[in-house]
Design an enzyme around this catalytic site. Structure first.
Site, PDB file in Angstrom:
ATOM      1  N   ASP A 137       0.829  -1.202   0.000  1.00  0.00           N
ATOM      2  CA  ASP A 137       0.000   0.000   0.000  1.00  0.00           C
ATOM      3  C   ASP A 137       0.867   1.257   0.000  1.00  0.00           C
ATOM      4  OD1 ASP A 137      -2.289   1.425  -0.163  1.00  0.00           O
ATOM      5  OD2 ASP A 137      -3.222   0.589   1.619  1.00  0.00           O
ATOM      6  N   ASP A 177      -5.146  -3.129  -3.812  1.00  0.00           N
ATOM      7  CA  ASP A 177      -4.517  -1.799  -3.850  1.00  0.00           C
ATOM      8  C   ASP A 177      -3.025  -1.837  -4.157  1.00  0.00           C
ATOM      9  OD1 ASP A 177      -6.985  -0.865  -3.184  1.00  0.00           O
ATOM     10  OD2 ASP A 177      -6.496  -0.323  -1.128  1.00  0.00           O
ATOM     11  N   ASP A 209     -10.708   0.528   8.546  1.00  0.00           N
ATOM     12  CA  ASP A 209      -9.805   0.762   7.425  1.00  0.00           C
ATOM     13  C   ASP A 209      -8.475   1.336   7.880  1.00  0.00           C
ATOM     14  OD1 ASP A 209     -11.656   0.038   5.353  1.00  0.00           O
ATOM     15  OD2 ASP A 209     -12.664   1.947   5.661  1.00  0.00           O
TER      16      ASP A 209
END
Length: 582
Positions: A247, A294, A520
């Site tokens: 990420d 991602d 998250d």
């Protein structure tokens, strides 16, 4: 979706170019050496694999016992009841009246003496679902050996020897595993009404393989697989999420491995997972694996001279470890017959612009042909994973105009994007992926766990076009985020469509990949041993960055680090669920 799955087992089978397997065991759609039989000249083994209220799935194995090799083999039978074939794999399965015809695929059209071919199908039915009494192979009546599992190999050391027939869509007709860690937490947190919904198992660090993912979860991968068997599940969903430098455009979900630790990723993360999945006791489970969310899209949108670029993403583009890691994961898991790999494709509010769309498909194709992988290792793609984009926007369309001007130009929410929701994006991306070289039978999963957007602010119809394009779009859209780039613990979000197989053309499933209630990320400095840092996008007071065009984050306050239970968010998801929670 329809179509037959191209056989992916190029490293683990010994298929010759003609499609014959000279001795050994049966993979999906492959040929295998059968037992000797005098007469009749063929044998059919017909098994009902799964049955539900309105239909069933079945596998058919035909063995050629004649002295001559058959070309372009064809199996025929008639149903005695109301059965109607809806989908086939490893053969073209069609039906006219009660008569069913299964014709050989081009890649497996030759049936040698003593060899077998296996195919399967889904069908609707009502009333008695009796097994057909007579089958023919190229017009010759066969012996029928139906319904018995006694011919399974005694040697259970190899997953491929015992795996259920590979299917086009692993969600179709499957009872999905209910993640027992999440189910318990959801029930204890006021979500009894949804605690039986299936959610994915997240493997987000090496320790998670043995002891569970972040937060209060305690079950490792083998624990979940064993629990799936105890539940009688047909499929288990999981996420592999631990790339080096993970990420690169965010802080909340960065991981334990440094940018250059590709060997550790392979040897200590991917290989141990594959060893567990290869255990023959799990061979009948369809393992649905979402690969590294991602990651690859970051190498398109957050690198180079773009305003959104980060140093971390530039580094991962330069060292190639995202592409290498994804390729290695696809190749390794692709060697396991019952694993179905889905590569993450971000979401429409990230990849839906022209300069991102095709480039992302091409990068995914590159990764799918790296480190021993091929496109045969890819069952499909995953959209909106752990995000909030509306599955379908019912009250406005990308083709709408206001005052003679397209909303693509006139609306700051759309802002020249080609898509307004996840389903139209996913369907278009699938077509683009096929055009760059992926197999034509790939499908897409859409994560609907948190994109319902119900509650009092949900529009009930389109807004008036008498005002501006912004007024029309903002009054019509059900996605109530401040900006499409907002991704962390979004205020006002609700549970979305419940998990459903084959809801639309090209879509394998609506699925709850992100377990609702798991954070998250956090905007606060909370010590942890998971490599996760505070992220401004998780701070409700943050005023944004170029990736959300400097808008407020829209995040809920007081969130824990990513993956940990966030009770306030869970309660809001329940309250704003659409469809509502009964």
């Amino acid at each position: 979706m329809t179509g037959t799955r191209t056989p992916a087992r190029k490293r683990r089978t010994a298929l010759l170019a003609a499609g014959a397997l000279l001795g050994g065991t049966l993979g999906a759609g492959a040929l295998m050496q059968g037992t000797a039989s005098a007469a009749p000249a063929c044998t059919v083994d017909y098994k009902i694999a799964n049955e539900w209220s309105s239909g069933f799935s079945a596998s058919v194995k035909v063995t050629n016992s004649a002295a001559a090799t058959l070309s372009n083999w064809k199996v025929e039978w008639e149903f005695a009841g109301s059965q109607q074939v809806s989908q086939g794999w490893s053969a073209s399965v069609t039906q006219s009246g009660k008569k069913v015809t299964a014709t050989a695929p081009s890649w497996n059209s030759t049936l040698a003496t003593g060899a077998s071919a296996e195919f399967g199908f889904n069908a609707s039915s009502s009333g008695t679902n009796s097994i057909p009494s007579s089958f023919t192979l190229n017009g010759v009546t066969c012996n029928v050996d139906s319904g018995s599992d006694d011919d399974n190999d005694d040697d259970n050391s190899d997953n491929d020897d015992n795996a259920a027939a590979r299917v086009d869509n692993p969600y179709e007709g499957a009872q999905l595993y209910v993640n027992e860690d999440w189910s318990r937490q959801a029930a204890e947190s006021g979500g009894e009404a949804i605690a039986d919904e299936p959610t994915a198992v997240w493997l987000d660090r090496i320790a998670a393989i043995e002891s569970g993912s972040a937060g209060e979860n305690t079950m490792g991968l083998r624990d979940h697989l064993d629990a799936a068997l105890e539940q009688g599940a047909d499929a288990l969903q999981m996420v592999t999420y631990n790339l080096p430098g993970r990420d690169c455009a965010a802080l909340a979900s960065q991981g334990e491995l440094g940018p250059d630790e590709i060997d550790k990723y392979k040897n200590e993360f991917i290989d141990p997972i594959a060893e567990i999945l290869s255990d023959s006791k799990y061979a009948d489970l369809r393992i649905i694996n979402v690969v590294e969310i991602d990651s690859l899209p970051n190498l398109i949108t957050n690198v180079g001279s773009r305003e959104t670029a980060t140093e971390n993403c530039d580094e991962m583009l330069a060292n190639g470890n995202y592409v290498e890691g994804v390729g290695y994961a696809l190749a390794t898991f692709g060697d396991i017959e019952n694993v179905y790999n889905y590569i993450d494709i971000g979401h429409h509010g990230w990849i839906g612009w022209d300069d991102n769309f095709s480039a992302t498909a091409e990068l995914l194709y590159e990764a799918s042909n790296t480190a021993g992988a091929t496109v045969d290792d890819v069952a499909g793609f995953a959209a909106n994973t752990a995000n909030y984009g509306a599955t379908v926007e019912p009250y406005f369309s990308i083709d709408d105009t206001v005052g003679g001007k397209s909303i693509r130009e006139g609306s700051s929410w759309v802002d020249w994007n080609r898509y307004v929701d996840e389903q139209s994006f996913a369907q278009a991306f699938r077509e683009e992926a096929v055009s760059v070289g992926f197999n034509s039978d790939v499908g897409v999963i859409i994560d609907t766990s948190r994109n319902g957007w119900g509650g009092p602010d949900r529009p009930t119809g389109p807004a008036s076009k008498d005002g501006t394009a912004d007024e029309y779009v903002d009054g019509s859209r059900i996605d109530r985020r401040i900006h499409l780039g907002n991704w962390c613990n979004q205020a006002g979000a609700g549970l979305g469509e419940r998990p459903t197989a084959s809801p639309a053309t090209g879509i394998d499933a609506y699925a709850w990949i992100k377990p609702p209630g798991e954070s998250d990320g956090t905007g606060e400095d909370i010590p942890n041993d998971e490599g996760k840092s505070p992220d401004g996008m998780c701070d409700p007071d943050y005023e944004g960055n170029p990736r959300n065009q400097n808008n407020p984050s829209g995040a809920l306050p007081n969130a824990p680090v990513s993956g940990h239970w966030f009770q306030a968010q869970f309660e809001e998801l329940l309250e704003n669920a659409y469809p509502p929670v009964d």
